[in-house]
Enzyme design. Structure first.
Site, PDB file in Angstrom:
ATOM      1  N   HIS A  93       0.834  -1.206   0.000  1.00 32.57           N
ATOM      2  CA  HIS A  93       0.000   0.000   0.000  1.00 32.57           C
ATOM      3  C   HIS A  93       0.867   1.254   0.000  1.00 32.57           C
ATOM      4  CE1 HIS A  93       1.065  -0.452   4.226  1.00 32.57           C
ATOM      5  NE2 HIS A  93       0.798   0.836   4.393  1.00 32.57           N
ATOM      6  N   HIS A 105       4.796   0.298   0.408  1.00 31.99           N
ATOM      7  CA  HIS A 105       5.471  -0.485   1.442  1.00 31.99           C
ATOM      8  C   HIS A 105       4.554  -1.594   1.951  1.00 31.99           C
ATOM      9  CE1 HIS A 105       3.699   3.036   3.520  1.00 31.99           C
ATOM     10  NE2 HIS A 105       3.433   2.192   4.503  1.00 31.99           N
ATOM     11  N   ASP A 119       0.472   4.954   1.958  1.00 33.05           N
ATOM     12  CA  ASP A 119      -0.338   5.664   2.939  1.00 33.05           C
ATOM     13  C   ASP A 119      -0.972   6.909   2.306  1.00 33.05           C
ATOM     14  OD1 ASP A 119       0.716   3.882   4.816  1.00 33.05           O
ATOM     15  OD2 ASP A 119       2.305   5.262   5.413  1.00 33.05           O
ATOM     16  N   ARG A 167       5.338   6.652  14.408  1.00 32.72           N
ATOM     17  CA  ARG A 167       5.262   7.202  13.051  1.00 32.72           C
ATOM     18  C   ARG A 167       4.827   8.661  13.055  1.00 32.72           C
ATOM     19  NH1 ARG A 167       1.065   5.101   8.507  1.00 32.72           N
ATOM     20  NH2 ARG A 167       0.061   7.092   8.815  1.00 32.72           N
TER      21      ARG A 167
HETATM   22  C1  OGA Z   1       2.904   2.408   8.275  1.00 30.50           C
HETATM   23  C2  OGA Z   1       3.161   1.018   7.893  1.00 30.50           C
HETATM   24  C3  OGA Z   1       5.043  -0.441   8.107  1.00 30.50           C
HETATM   25  C4  OGA Z   1       5.692  -1.229   9.190  1.00 30.50           C
HETATM   26  O1  OGA Z   1       3.331   2.816   9.357  1.00 30.50           O
HETATM   27  O2  OGA Z   1       2.286   3.121   7.476  1.00 30.50           O
HETATM   28  O3  OGA Z   1       2.619   0.537   6.951  1.00 30.50           O
HETATM   29  O4  OGA Z   1       6.640  -1.946   8.874  1.00 30.50           O
HETATM   30  N1  OGA Z   1       4.084   0.404   8.641  1.00 30.50           N
HETATM   31  O5  OGA Z   1       5.273  -1.154  10.337  1.00 30.50           O
HETATM   32 MN    MN Z   2       1.667   2.199   5.750  1.00 26.55          MN
END
Ligand code: OGA
Ligand code: MN
Length: 277
Positions: free
Chosen positions: A101, A253, A103, A268
């Site tokens: 995906h 990712h 974000d 994040r």
């Molecule tokens: C995000 C996600 C990736 C991870 O924080 O948007 O997809 O490895 N995380 O935690």
């Molecule tokens: Mn993500």
């Protein structure tokens, strides 16, 4: 250490680079910030190791790249709403981001990207994959590139964040806020790099503007299969203190969910972007 020996080492052939020689606790000198920005333009995602950031330092770092987007769906650090929690407890089976995906593509002005900082990492597993949508675009035929030019994708958060999901209870909320959809060009010209990138993703793109869902599905599925080729990707193995800064416009990712029974906790911060045309 304030260093002028910044080293940039590519992780994958076309996506990801590790940057050494920068202490992210300090405000970045303008030329250092520029070096990071250029590495992002080239590699789509940059990784830093062995950083020891407080929440406030993480926030100051992110602010040097833009305004912070306060996530409306994720739970956050109670004292710092700017910091979303990306967490999986030992008794939880479902992870966040466990499929390819991008974000925020469901937002009308999609976020630039995120700085994800590792605070607790399982003894093994829990890597993150990144894929280059520059490389995916470049590898399409001229014919398909031409067809996609001028098309728009419809992106939605409803099917992901708009449904109450017991398996993500406590981590994702505000289901009622997943109402707006957005359209963006299927091929974007990246606002910083000027390069063309494929801008559809399996997480949030639900069709092409003006096409039915049935009409859209085969071409979307083709593009997803194409963009998932391992050649366009890299894999990042986290350690406590690692920080990944990715560009949402040029990468996808995928958070691997291969560490059942272990805790994984990352912080994040998401940075606001610009309209994509
Ligand atoms: C995000 C996600 C990736 C991870 O924080 O948007 O997809 O490895 N995380 O935690
Ligand atoms: Mn993500």
């Amino acid at each position: 250490m304030r260093s002028n020996t910044i080293e940039i080492s590519p992780v994958g052939a076309c996506v990801g680079a590790e940057i050494a020689g920068i202490d992210l606790r300090e405000p970045l000198a303008p030329q250092v910030r520029e070096t990071v920005q250029q590495a992002m333009n080239e590699h789509g995602v940059v990784f830093f190791r062995d950083q020891a950031l407080t929440e406030d330092q993480h926030i100051s770092l992110a602010r040097q790249f833009g305004d912070i987007n306060i996530n409306r769906f994720f739970s956050h650090v109670p004292t710092h709403p700017e910091i979303a929690l990306v967490v999986k407890e030992p008794d939880q089976t479902r992870n966040i981001g466990g499929g390819w995906h991008t974000d925020h593509s469901y937002d009308r002005i999609p976020a630039l990207g995120s700085m994800l900082y590792a605070r607790e990492i399982p003894p093994k597993g829990g890597d993150t994959l990144f894929a280059s949508m520059y490389a995916a675009y470049d590898a399409l035929s001229d014919g398909l590139k031409q067809t996609l030019e001028g098309m728009r994708g419809v992106h939605s958060s409803r099917h992901v964040f708009g449904v109450k999901r017991g398996d993500l209870e406590g981590r994702i909320g505000n289901y009622e806020l997943a109402t707006q959809d957005a359209t963006h060009p299927v091929v974007i010209t990246h606002p910083d790099s000027g390069r063309k990138a494929l801008y559809v993703n399996p997480g949030f793109t639900i069709g092409f503007d003006g096409w039915t869902a049935d009409e859209s599905r085969p071409l979307l599925e083709y593009l997803y299969r194409h963009a998932q080729k391992p050649e366009f990707s890299c894999r990042f193995q986290w350690q406590v203190g690692s920080l990944a800064f990715w560009d949402n416009r040029s990468t996808w990712h995928y958070a691997l969910n291969d560490y059942q029974g272990e805790r994984r906790l990352l912080h994040r911060i998401t940075i606001e972007g610009v309209a994509l045309g």
